[in-house]
Structures are given as structure tokens and as C-alpha cells.
Design an enzyme around this catalytic site. Structure first.
Site, PDB file in Angstrom:
ATOM      1  N   ASP A  21       0.826  -1.206   0.000  1.00 34.92           N
ATOM      2  CA  ASP A  21       0.000   0.000   0.000  1.00 34.92           C
ATOM      3  C   ASP A  21       0.865   1.263   0.000  1.00 34.92           C
ATOM      4  O   ASP A  21       1.974   1.264   0.527  1.00 34.92           O
ATOM      5  CB  ASP A  21      -0.907  -0.029   1.255  1.00 34.92           C
ATOM      6  CG  ASP A  21      -2.075   0.927   1.127  1.00 34.92           C
ATOM      7  OD1 ASP A  21      -2.285   1.483   0.033  1.00 34.92           O
ATOM      8  OD2 ASP A  21      -2.773   1.134   2.132  1.00 34.92           O
ATOM      9  N   ASN A  69     -10.628  -2.512  -6.234  1.00 30.82           N
ATOM     10  CA  ASN A  69      -9.806  -1.636  -7.080  1.00 30.82           C
ATOM     11  C   ASN A  69     -10.417  -1.381  -8.465  1.00 30.82           C
ATOM     12  O   ASN A  69     -10.051  -0.417  -9.143  1.00 30.82           O
ATOM     13  CB  ASN A  69      -8.388  -2.206  -7.259  1.00 30.82           C
ATOM     14  CG  ASN A  69      -7.514  -2.070  -6.025  1.00 30.82           C
ATOM     15  OD1 ASN A  69      -6.577  -2.835  -5.822  1.00 30.82           O
ATOM     16  ND2 ASN A  69      -7.811  -1.084  -5.173  1.00 30.82           N
TER      17      ASN A  69
HETATM   18  C1  FPP Z   1      -1.733   0.262  -3.358  1.00 34.08           C
HETATM   19  O1  FPP Z   1      -1.295   1.597  -3.413  1.00 34.08           O
HETATM   20  C2  FPP Z   1      -1.247  -0.503  -4.476  1.00 34.08           C
HETATM   21  C3  FPP Z   1      -2.023  -1.076  -5.450  1.00 34.08           C
HETATM   22  C4  FPP Z   1      -3.480  -0.971  -5.496  1.00 34.08           C
HETATM   23  C5  FPP Z   1      -1.446  -1.819  -6.558  1.00 34.08           C
HETATM   24  C6  FPP Z   1      -0.196  -2.593  -6.292  1.00 34.08           C
HETATM   25  C7  FPP Z   1       0.503  -2.752  -7.566  1.00 34.08           C
HETATM   26  C8  FPP Z   1       1.818  -2.691  -7.781  1.00 34.08           C
HETATM   27  C9  FPP Z   1       2.816  -2.583  -6.705  1.00 34.08           C
HETATM   28  C10 FPP Z   1       2.356  -2.719  -9.169  1.00 34.08           C
HETATM   29  C11 FPP Z   1       2.020  -3.887 -10.017  1.00 34.08           C
HETATM   30  C12 FPP Z   1       2.157  -5.203  -9.362  1.00 34.08           C
HETATM   31  C13 FPP Z   1       2.844  -6.269  -9.818  1.00 34.08           C
HETATM   32  C14 FPP Z   1       2.712  -7.545  -9.066  1.00 34.08           C
HETATM   33  C15 FPP Z   1       3.749  -6.236 -10.963  1.00 34.08           C
HETATM   34  P1  FPP Z   1      -2.414   2.731  -3.515  1.00 34.08           P
HETATM   35  O2  FPP Z   1      -2.564   3.070  -4.948  1.00 34.08           O
HETATM   36  O3  FPP Z   1      -3.657   2.301  -2.825  1.00 34.08           O
HETATM   37  O4  FPP Z   1      -1.712   3.898  -2.744  1.00 34.08           O
HETATM   38  P2  FPP Z   1      -2.417   5.027  -1.865  1.00 34.08           P
HETATM   39  O5  FPP Z   1      -3.127   4.320  -0.746  1.00 34.08           O
HETATM   40  O6  FPP Z   1      -1.274   5.855  -1.389  1.00 34.08           O
HETATM   41  O7  FPP Z   1      -3.349   5.770  -2.776  1.00 34.08           O
END
Ligand code: FPP
Length: 246
Positions: A21, A69
Site C-alpha cells: 500500500d 480496485n
Molecule cells: C496500493 O497503493 C497498491 C495497489 C493498489 C497496486 C499494487 C501494484 C503494484 C505494486 C504494481 C504492479 C504489481 C505487480 C505484481 C507487478 P495505492 O494506490 O492504494 O496507494 P495510496 O493508498 O497511497 O493511494
């Protein structure tokens, strides 16, 4: 502090799960778009996967995309899907070199065809690898997973394939997406949020929970080592007393 030196290699968690996250906040802090955070998040993914395999962790499960998501802005969903495709294409080499088998859990039918095709290719290509299982949770929701299991078991009961008295924890395990994986020992969540967010609710029943402030793109090997050291310093009693454990 060198946390790696403090790890007891014979007591590694068999299964580490991570809620990655903070990508969006990481990007925003630098005045950049959220996509920049996700892109940098893939670097932390690569490093964490390689390090877990090198250490000897047998199972690593990453929460890459939840059922919730899908409700994000269309452009962000597209960016994440594109990143998945490019990461899979690019990292097949890393998986093969490190003898890692790729696995995926979730409502995989909901994924765009381009993603599921690429995913299935990499899963097939790595199916004989046996050093570590890397599971990506994609379009994953734990309540949905449990709901599916209940439906499948109900159908089997209706068709006299299983009797209700025979339904035990192992039957439920066998009907979850994670059927071949051991329970989670250590669950890590980055970015300071202390929530489970519908991730592996059944499988984390006895997991040690580890929350850190670090935003996912900043997650380093030292943070991973520190989490494992913390896990190893906790007493896992599984409902028993300290005396019984010792
Ligand atoms: C949460 O951060 C992250 C995600 C919803 C996506 C995770 C994806 C990756 C790390 C990249 C792709 C993955 C792979 C396995 C290649 P957020 O967007 O919720 O952050 P925030 O809470 O700060 O808005």
C-alpha cells in the site's frame, strides 16, 4: 543495523503475504501522478520477490489488485493492467533464473484477456519451478473467495458427493483459491494503514501482523529482514500457554 544477520534461517515464515500500500501517496509527495507510484512499486515487487527466494521463503503472496480496485478511475485501472502485462513479460527471466513458480488467485475471469493470456503463459512456463511459489492476488476479495467455496461445497452436498458431517477445515481449505498453499505466517502491510482490507481472511487466522509506515515503493530488503526478525521474536502460541510451547 544489519537485520539480515539476525534472521534464523531455520525458522523462516513458510508463507509471507504483503498488502503493498501507498503507491499513490508516494507519487503525490513528489508532485507526480499516481501511475508513477505504481511504476516504482514494481521495482519494490521485483526486489522483494528475489530477496524472499534467496532467503528460502517458500511462499510469497502479493495483493496486487483487489475486487474493490475496479472502482478506481478507468485510467488508473488501465495503467495497473498495463503494468502487470509489462512486468510479467519483463520478469519471466527473473522467475526462471530464481526457480520461482507463478500462481494467481482471485476472480481471474474478470481480468482483461491480454492480462489473463500473459498470466497463463507465465504460469505454464514456470509450472515446474520449485524454489518458491509467488502468488499474485488479482481481482481478489476474500469474502468472495469464501462465498465461492461455500457455493461449491453446497453443490457437492446437494449431489451427494460430500455429506455435511464430513465438512471440516480441510474441506474448506480445498475449496479456496489458495488450496495448495500453507496458512499465512506473516502478513505485512505498508503505508501506515492497519487494516486487512478483505485479504486472505481465512488464511491469516494465526498470522503475525506487521504494519509499517513505509510507503510501498520505498520498501527495502532491510524492511523485509526487519519484519522477519520481528516475526521470529514473537511467541506463536496457537491458543496454548507459553509453558506448553516451550
Ligand atoms: C496500493 O497503493 C497498491 C495497489 C493498489 C497496486 C499494487 C501494484 C503494484 C505494486 C504494481 C504492479 C504489481 C505487480 C505484481 C507487478 P495505492 O494506490 O492504494 O496507494 P495510496 O493508498 O497511497 O493511494
Amino acid at each position: 543495523m544489519d537485520y539480515k544477520a539476525q534472521i534464523h534461517i531455520d525458522q523462516l515464515p513458510k508463507h509471507i503475504a504483503i498488502i503493498m500500500d501507498g503507491n499513490g501517496r508516494w507519487a503525490k509527495k513528489q508532485g507526480k501522478l499516481r501511475a508513477f507510484g505504481h511504476k516504482n512499486g514494481t521495482k519494490a515487487v521485483k526486489q522483494t520477490v528475489e530477496t524472499c527466494a534467496e532467503l528460502g521463503v517458500k511462499n510469497l503472496t502479493l495483493y496486487a489488485f483487489s475486487t474493490e480496485n475496479w472502482n478506481r478511475p478507468k485510467l488508473e485501472v488501465q495503467t495497473l493492467m498495463k503494468l502487470l502485462i509489462s512486468s510479467l513479460k519483463k520478469e519471466i527471466k527473473t522467475l526462471q533464473e530464481n526457480n520461482i513458480r507463478l500462481n494467481a488467485i482471485g476472480n481471474l475471469d474478470d481480468l482483461p484477456t491480454k492480462v489473463s493470456d500473459e498470466l497463463n503463459d507465465v504460469i505454464a512456463l514456470t509450472k515446474s519451478n520449485n524454489r518458491m511459489v509467488l502468488t499474485l492476488a488479482l481481482s481478489y476479495g476474500s469474502r468472495n473467495e469464501i462465498l465461492n467455496a461455500v457455493k461449491q461445497i453446497s453443490i457437492k452436498v446437494k449431489n451427494n458427493i460430500i455429506s455435511p458431517e464430513k465438512i471440516d477445515e480441510s474441506v474448506i481449505n480445498e475449496h479456496l483459491y489458495t488450496q495448495n498453499l500453507p496458512d499465512v505466517d506473516l502478513l505485512i502491510r505498508t503505508s501506515g494503514e492497519q487494516r486487512i482490507s478483505n485479504f486472505l481472511l481465512w488464511q491469516i487466522a494465526y498470522a503475525e501482523l506487521y504494519f509499517i509506515e513505509t510507503l510501498w515503493p520505498d520498501f527495502t530488503n532491510q524492511e523485509l529482514y526487519k519484519a522477519i526478525v520481528s516475526y521470529q521474536n514473537r511467541e506463536r502460541r496457537f491458543g496454548k500457554t507459553s509453558e506448553q510451547i516451550r
